[in-house]
Design a protein around this motif. Structure first.
Motif, PDB file in Angstrom:
ATOM      1  N   ARG A 139      34.289  18.481 -13.180  1.00  0.00           N
ATOM      2  CA  ARG A 139      34.907  17.536 -11.964  1.00  0.00           C
ATOM      3  C   ARG A 139      36.095  16.785 -12.273  1.00  0.00           C
ATOM      4  O   ARG A 139      37.081  16.682 -11.420  1.00  0.00           O
ATOM      5  CB  ARG A 139      33.744  16.801 -11.514  1.00  0.00           C
ATOM      6  N   GLU A 140      36.060  16.132 -13.617  1.00  0.00           N
ATOM      7  CA  GLU A 140      37.065  15.339 -13.771  1.00  0.00           C
ATOM      8  C   GLU A 140      38.466  16.107 -13.953  1.00  0.00           C
ATOM      9  O   GLU A 140      39.435  15.382 -13.546  1.00  0.00           O
ATOM     10  CB  GLU A 140      37.141  14.921 -15.337  1.00  0.00           C
ATOM     11  N   LYS A 141      38.472  17.329 -14.228  1.00  0.00           N
ATOM     12  CA  LYS A 141      39.615  18.150 -14.394  1.00  0.00           C
ATOM     13  C   LYS A 141      39.954  18.543 -12.776  1.00  0.00           C
ATOM     14  O   LYS A 141      40.896  19.411 -12.681  1.00  0.00           O
ATOM     15  CB  LYS A 141      39.396  19.391 -15.115  1.00  0.00           C
ATOM     16  N   GLY A 142      39.204  18.296 -11.821  1.00  0.00           N
ATOM     17  CA  GLY A 142      39.555  18.711 -10.653  1.00  0.00           C
ATOM     18  C   GLY A 142      38.860  19.707  -9.979  1.00  0.00           C
ATOM     19  O   GLY A 142      39.185  20.149  -8.729  1.00  0.00           O
ATOM     20  N   GLU A 143      37.884  20.460 -10.494  1.00  0.00           N
ATOM     21  CA  GLU A 143      37.290  21.595 -10.122  1.00  0.00           C
ATOM     22  C   GLU A 143      36.392  20.879  -9.065  1.00  0.00           C
ATOM     23  O   GLU A 143      35.810  19.926  -8.801  1.00  0.00           O
ATOM     24  CB  GLU A 143      36.251  22.102 -11.232  1.00  0.00           C
ATOM     25  N   PRO A 144      36.526  21.575  -7.631  1.00  0.00           N
ATOM     26  CA  PRO A 144      35.868  21.164  -6.542  1.00  0.00           C
ATOM     27  C   PRO A 144      34.124  20.942  -6.762  1.00  0.00           C
ATOM     28  O   PRO A 144      33.717  21.956  -7.434  1.00  0.00           O
ATOM     29  CB  PRO A 144      36.017  22.256  -5.434  1.00  0.00           C
ATOM     30  N   LEU A 145      33.823  20.040  -6.192  1.00  0.00           N
ATOM     31  CA  LEU A 145      32.359  19.815  -6.352  1.00  0.00           C
ATOM     32  C   LEU A 145      31.455  21.120  -5.999  1.00  0.00           C
ATOM     33  O   LEU A 145      30.283  21.495  -6.540  1.00  0.00           O
ATOM     34  CB  LEU A 145      31.856  18.471  -5.735  1.00  0.00           C
ATOM     35  N   GLN A 146      32.017  21.717  -4.865  1.00  0.00           N
ATOM     36  CA  GLN A 146      31.135  22.860  -4.317  1.00  0.00           C
ATOM     37  C   GLN A 146      31.156  24.195  -5.119  1.00  0.00           C
ATOM     38  O   GLN A 146      30.191  24.810  -5.091  1.00  0.00           O
ATOM     39  CB  GLN A 146      31.955  23.240  -3.012  1.00  0.00           C
ATOM     40  N   TYR A 147      32.375  24.169  -6.068  1.00  0.00           N
ATOM     41  CA  TYR A 147      32.250  25.224  -6.916  1.00  0.00           C
ATOM     42  C   TYR A 147      31.177  24.938  -8.029  1.00  0.00           C
ATOM     43  O   TYR A 147      30.554  25.762  -8.450  1.00  0.00           O
ATOM     44  CB  TYR A 147      33.642  25.480  -7.592  1.00  0.00           C
ATOM     45  N   ILE A 148      30.944  23.621  -8.433  1.00  0.00           N
ATOM     46  CA  ILE A 148      30.106  23.441  -9.422  1.00  0.00           C
ATOM     47  C   ILE A 148      28.851  23.623  -9.126  1.00  0.00           C
ATOM     48  O   ILE A 148      27.810  24.089  -9.736  1.00  0.00           O
ATOM     49  CB  ILE A 148      30.382  21.952  -9.839  1.00  0.00           C
ATOM     50  N   LEU A 149      28.589  23.012  -7.807  1.00  0.00           N
ATOM     51  CA  LEU A 149      27.216  23.070  -7.245  1.00  0.00           C
ATOM     52  C   LEU A 149      26.792  24.369  -6.861  1.00  0.00           C
ATOM     53  O   LEU A 149      25.773  24.941  -6.558  1.00  0.00           O
ATOM     54  CB  LEU A 149      27.000  21.977  -6.092  1.00  0.00           C
ATOM     55  N   GLY A 150      27.715  25.094  -6.165  1.00  0.00           N
ATOM     56  CA  GLY A 150      27.649  26.449  -5.865  1.00  0.00           C
ATOM     57  C   GLY A 150      27.210  26.462  -4.303  1.00  0.00           C
ATOM     58  O   GLY A 150      27.214  27.689  -3.706  1.00  0.00           O
ATOM     59  N   THR A 151      27.212  25.421  -3.694  1.00  0.00           N
ATOM     60  CA  THR A 151      26.900  25.478  -2.218  1.00  0.00           C
ATOM     61  C   THR A 151      27.569  24.452  -1.420  1.00  0.00           C
ATOM     62  O   THR A 151      28.081  23.287  -2.256  1.00  0.00           O
ATOM     63  CB  THR A 151      25.318  25.337  -2.034  1.00  0.00           C
ATOM     64  N   GLN A 152      27.744  24.634  -0.098  1.00  0.00           N
ATOM     65  CA  GLN A 152      28.196  23.241   0.644  1.00  0.00           C
ATOM     66  C   GLN A 152      27.268  23.602   2.105  1.00  0.00           C
ATOM     67  O   GLN A 152      27.331  24.438   2.605  1.00  0.00           O
ATOM     68  CB  GLN A 152      29.482  23.518   1.073  1.00  0.00           C
ATOM     69  N   PRO A 153      26.898  22.337   2.409  1.00  0.00           N
ATOM     70  CA  PRO A 153      25.861  22.408   3.624  1.00  0.00           C
ATOM     71  C   PRO A 153      26.984  22.554   4.693  1.00  0.00           C
ATOM     72  O   PRO A 153      28.264  22.117   4.830  1.00  0.00           O
ATOM     73  CB  PRO A 153      25.504  21.019   3.907  1.00  0.00           C
ATOM     74  N   PHE A 154      26.453  23.312   5.963  1.00  0.00           N
ATOM     75  CA  PHE A 154      27.606  23.580   6.719  1.00  0.00           C
ATOM     76  C   PHE A 154      26.731  23.487   8.197  1.00  0.00           C
ATOM     77  O   PHE A 154      25.846  24.523   8.496  1.00  0.00           O
ATOM     78  CB  PHE A 154      28.258  24.882   6.922  1.00  0.00           C
ATOM     79  N   GLY A 155      26.594  22.482   9.018  1.00  0.00           N
ATOM     80  CA  GLY A 155      25.621  22.390  10.068  1.00  0.00           C
ATOM     81  C   GLY A 155      24.173  22.545   9.483  1.00  0.00           C
ATOM     82  O   GLY A 155      24.154  21.676   8.588  1.00  0.00           O
ATOM     83  N   GLU A 156      23.574  23.441  10.016  1.00  0.00           N
ATOM     84  CA  GLU A 156      22.092  23.537   9.442  1.00  0.00           C
ATOM     85  C   GLU A 156      21.990  24.559   8.392  1.00  0.00           C
ATOM     86  O   GLU A 156      21.036  24.988   7.976  1.00  0.00           O
ATOM     87  CB  GLU A 156      21.188  23.824  10.674  1.00  0.00           C
ATOM     88  N   LEU A 157      23.133  25.187   8.108  1.00  0.00           N
ATOM     89  CA  LEU A 157      23.198  26.344   7.304  1.00  0.00           C
ATOM     90  C   LEU A 157      23.506  25.774   5.701  1.00  0.00           C
ATOM     91  O   LEU A 157      24.206  24.697   5.569  1.00  0.00           O
ATOM     92  CB  LEU A 157      24.180  27.375   7.381  1.00  0.00           C
ATOM     93  N   GLU A 158      23.317  26.482   4.815  1.00  0.00           N
ATOM     94  CA  GLU A 158      23.817  26.199   3.267  1.00  0.00           C
ATOM     95  C   GLU A 158      24.984  27.519   3.025  1.00  0.00           C
ATOM     96  O   GLU A 158      24.259  28.555   2.910  1.00  0.00           O
ATOM     97  CB  GLU A 158      22.787  26.198   2.303  1.00  0.00           C
ATOM     98  N   ILE A 159      25.980  26.882   2.786  1.00  0.00           N
ATOM     99  CA  ILE A 159      26.754  28.149   2.764  1.00  0.00           C
ATOM    100  C   ILE A 159      27.287  28.127   1.022  1.00  0.00           C
ATOM    101  O   ILE A 159      27.466  27.194   0.366  1.00  0.00           O
ATOM    102  CB  ILE A 159      28.357  27.912   3.153  1.00  0.00           C
ATOM    103  N   LEU A 160      27.188  29.340   0.331  1.00  0.00           N
ATOM    104  CA  LEU A 160      27.507  29.741  -0.916  1.00  0.00           C
ATOM    105  C   LEU A 160      29.099  29.577  -1.164  1.00  0.00           C
ATOM    106  O   LEU A 160      29.789  29.980  -0.375  1.00  0.00           O
ATOM    107  CB  LEU A 160      27.053  31.216  -1.476  1.00  0.00           C
TER     108      LEU A 160
END
Lengths: 431, 440
Positions: B92-113
């Protein structure tokens, strides 16, 4: 004038008793008595019950039937009490009758004793039935914990209280969810302190059980950081909010909570709520990838704000924030409604009667290993058990609950007394 | 990027030794704390998974660590999570997006990989997507008049949604979820029942096969989580196609042309080859804005340029394909290229509602103006009296809406650093425009 009312309420004048000859003789026989004003109220409720029942027999109406249901507990309790009083009276007259023989007399005197023994229970039942049900009583609740005066020592104790309630609910088999938790970063050493926490207890009816916890909890102990061994006093405030079901959720029609009616305590005009997402400003879209999902709601007319940032999902944060905002507003409106009552209570009971959020309710004294509730005077020597949410805590809660009911009854009586004297003075003015 | 003040770093360090590293990307303490909490939760979850799958691993000793975030988390004793956390924070410190590390992003009521090579769904997209879902639902319901259920049931053909440059598929998946499982309101039980009868056909299009595979996986993922109903698998299609013109000279990944693909698909369906809702979050960052400070380091380094910057060659304005491109004479700004292709397509497919994400207020104005030229015949002006069949709006990040009129379009001004930015240009046509007008 007020003092006069109270005196009359505390020392029932013979005149007011003689105004109801049927009761006058009875009151002397029962050791635990009910004040005539409360009895009058019960009678008028019973009358209304009969009236409504007749009305519904002719022309059935669901709303009326519901109302009848609400009044029926009072009516039933009153009927039971009346029965007991009547039988005591009859038995007494048998005893006094010179013509009755000795066998009947001894039977009658046994019966008098047995019936008299039930009277205190019936009276307490009748008194309790007169207390109007709390609108939130059947709801789940939210416990909000804030450290007050006392710096990091208060934030440490706040975390301990959170632990206490969490384990208490776990012991009772109630599900809880930590909706919000903000750690106190300045907490010394390896201790756990918090600056703000909201615990949701999803058990229906938990509001009723926990509502007595609202108020300021005081801790007296030697903090870990204190080098000279002095005892410090710190305070943590606990707020108990009703957890209202979300509007539109299933089964909401069955509850009395009306979100659509602008006059209801539960109504929130969404136009009056300003929703802010911390990230709505500045450059956005593809240029940046913001992970901040915080949501802040402000109810403009009251200035109440709720901020949520626990979840990565803005959607979930918004739902939670709305839930808490709704609860806070409903509580506030309820409190405003009760404000007059609070004043009345303060005058009657002096000081600690009503548990406003600023009132000190309980002290946890470490050096004496003692927990004292300042309202009901309940005390326990098992501090560790209380802090582990054990039996000792439940005992205190039950004592507080009973104390609160007694207060309700006393206030009810005082209210009736005021009403009655107002009527009297009006009449007196006219003649 | 301005330097972080040393006192902030000291403060963060005193709190937790990994926090200063997160400050580099997050820029403030509260969001660093949040990210640390999410990363910690993820590390514990992953460690738990590793342990259950790899029983042979010997349990390593875990000492007492200050429980920074959540009280009474028993799983903190799982071995190995701290090494994982350290690794995540370093990335994360190098700038990698949090979502690539965690593998998901909430979107409305969905969970998007989320995976490298595919643009991460943005919160702004989430906001306007739910707005589209709500509005489309309201319009469909209101149009029916007295018997809403009947109207929904007998809607002449499936309600068609087409999303271009779909990426993870978040927009079509989100819209599908909102149209299929509307939140049941107390007085809307009837409509909820009607929602089951509404036929849906939701299409997602992308040029990148990586994105398409992820979009398809997201569909399965959300069905398996129960966030979308089973029937979504039959009612949603992801297509491989190029949105740009056949004659486009810039080198792009090989893909069939959208116009061919879409006509073939729609011809197979019921009714006329038409679209009800067309959405797109196309690449819209101009090369200048990409390399200047406006696009953050993390986005530049880790997210696919293909999804962010349109190819630098503007389309030849002389090419005519019968869809009306030739009428667009003005040379487009470098970031606007896709809109010059999508808007004529929307008109061609008779889209009732077109929503196009834009970079900022300036681009919103240009695109709205372009939409006016595409949708309104020459000599007519977009406005209530002169052309009631077309309504153009601009939506803002804070949920605000502004009806766009050519006369006062310039009034929007340019984006100040802390101002709310325009996020989407919206075109309503036909009876949807009339209904929307009544709503406003």
């Amino acid at each position: 004038m007020f003092a006069r009312c109270i005196r009359r309420f505390l020392l029932p004048s013979p005149q007011s008793l003689s105004s109801r000859p049927g009761i006058a003789a009875v009151s002397t026989t029962a050791d635990s008595s009910i004040s005539p004003v409360l009895l009058r109220r019960a009678r008028s409720i019973a009358e209304e019950h009969t009236k409504l029942a007749n009305q519904n027999a002719e022309n059935y109406d669901v709303a009326t039937a519901k109302k009848i249901g609400e009044l029926s507990t009072v009516t039933a309790a009153l009927a039971e009490w009346d029965n007991a009083q009547n039988s005591i009276k009859e038995l007494n007259s048998l005893l006094l009758d010179p013509t009755s023989d000795s066998e009947i007399r001894s039977l009658a005197s046994e019966d008098v004793e047995a019936t008299s023994a039930t009277v205190p229970r019936l009276i307490s039942l009748l008194k309790r039935s007169l207390i109007p049900p709390h609108p939130f009583a059947s709801l789940p609740c939210l416990l909000e914990i804030h450290p007050g005066a006392g710096g990091s020592e208060a934030s440490l104790f706040a975390a301990e209280l959170l632990h206490m309630y969490t384990t208490f609910c776990a012991n009772k088999g109630w599900k809880t969810e930590l909706v919000k938790y903000e750690a106190d970063e300045s907490a010394p050493g390896s201790e756990e302190g918090l600056t703000d926490a909201v615990l949701e207890v999803t058990q229906p009816g938990s509001y009723n059980m926990l509502k007595g916890e609202a108020g300021v909890h005081r801790v007296q102990r030697v903090p870990a950081t204190e080098k000279k061994g002095r005892t410090h006093t710190s305070a943590v405030s606990v707020l108990v909010l009703p957890s209202l079901p979300a509007p539109g959720s299933a089964g909401i029609e069955d509850t009395a909570l009306n979100f659509e009616d602008p006059n209801s305590d539960y109504y929130i005009n969404s136009g009056e709520v300003r929703a802010e997402t911390m990230r709505a400003r500045g450059a956005g879209g593809q240029h940046v990838n913001k992970t901040d999902s915080a949501v802040r709601l402000t109810h403009v007319p009251t200035g109440i704000t709720v901020a949520m940032q626990e979840s990565r999902s803005q959607h979930k944060n918004r739902e939670k924030a709305w839930q808490i905002l709704r609860a806070k507003l409903a509580q506030k409106r309820r409190e405003e409604r009760e404000n007059e009552l609070i004043d009345l209570r303060r005058k009657i009971m002096g000081g600690v009667s009503m548990t406003g959020r600023e009132d000190k309710v309980r002290t946890y004294n470490y050096s004496q290993q003692r927990v004292t509730d300042h309202r009901c005077g309940s005390e326990t020597g098992s501090l560790p058990d209380v802090l582990e949410g054990g039996q000792a805590l439940e005992r205190i809660m039950r004592d507080v609950g009973e104390w609160m009911q007694e207060q309700e009854v006393a206030v009810l009586a005082a209210e009736e007394e005021v009403k009655a004297s107002d009527l009297k003075s009006q009449k007196g003015g006219r003649t | 990027m301005p330097r972080l003040p040393p006192f902030l770093l000291r403060l963060a360090n005193r709190e937790f030794h990994l926090l200063p590293a997160l400050l580099r990307e997050c820029r403030d303490l509260p969001s660093s704390r949040n990210e640390l909490r999410w990363l910690t939760e993820h590390a514990i979850e992953q460690a738990e998974k590793l342990r259950t799958t790899d029983l042979a691993s010997s349990p390593s000793r875990t000492g007492d660590c200050k429980n920074v975030l959540t009280p009474s988390l028993p799983s903190k004793t799982i071995p190995g999570w701290r090494n994982l956390l350290r690794d995540y924070v370093k990335r994360r410190e190098k700038g990698e997006p949090l979502q690539y590390i965690l593998g998901t992003q909430p979107f409305g009521e969905l969970e998007i990989l989320c995976r490298p090579g595919v643009l991460i769904p943005r919160c702004e997209t989430e906001v306007y997507t739910s707005k589209i879902g709500l509005l489309a639902r309201t319009l469909l319901v209101e149009q029916g008049g007295k018997n809403r259920e009947q109207e929904l049931g007998s809607y002449e053909r499936p309600l068609r949604v087409l999303d271009l440059c779909t990426g993870t598929g978040c927009i079509p998946l989100g819209l599908y979820g909102m149209l299929r499982n509307p939140k049941v309101k107390s007085d809307e039980k009837v409509e909820a029942k009607g929602g089951g009868k509404l036929k849906l056909e939701v299409l997602g299009v992308d040029i990148s096969t990586t994105a398409l595979n992820l979009a398809k996986e997201n569909l399965r993922h959300n069905i398996s989580l129960g966030y979308l109903p089973e029937q979504a698998a039959d009612e949603m299609v992801f297509l491989h196609a190029d949105v740009l013109l056949p004659s486009h000279p810039a080198p792009r990944p090989a893909a069939p042309y959208l116009i061919d693909v879409i006509e073939a698909v729609l011809a197979k369906g019921i009714g006329k080859p038409e679209i009800d809702v067309l959405t797109a979050n196309p690449p819209y960052i101009s090369p200048i804005h990409f390399s200047s400070g406006r696009t953050t380091r993390s986005v530049r380094r880790y997210e696919p340029r293909l999804a962010l910057v349109p190819s630098s060659c503007p389309p030849q304005s002389s090419t005519s394909t019968g869809l009306g491109w030739s009428t667009l004479t003005s040379s487009p700004s470098p970031g606007d290229e896709f809109y010059h292709h999508i808007l004529p397509l929307a008109k061609h497919l008779n889209a009732r509602l077109t929503v196009l994400e834009v970079a900022d207020t300036e681009q919103a104005e240009r695109v709205a103006e372009l939409a006016g030229r595409v949708f309104v015949k020459e000599g007519k002006v977009v406005g209530e009296s002169t052309h009631p069949e077309v309504l153009i709006e601009i939506w803002f990040d804070d949920g605000g809406t502004k009806v766009w009129l050519p006369s006062d379009g310039v009034g929007l001004g340019s984006l100040e650093s802390n101002e709310v930015s325009a996020r989407a240009v919206v075109v309503w046509t036909q009876w949807w425009a009339t209904s929307r007008r009544q709503q406003l």
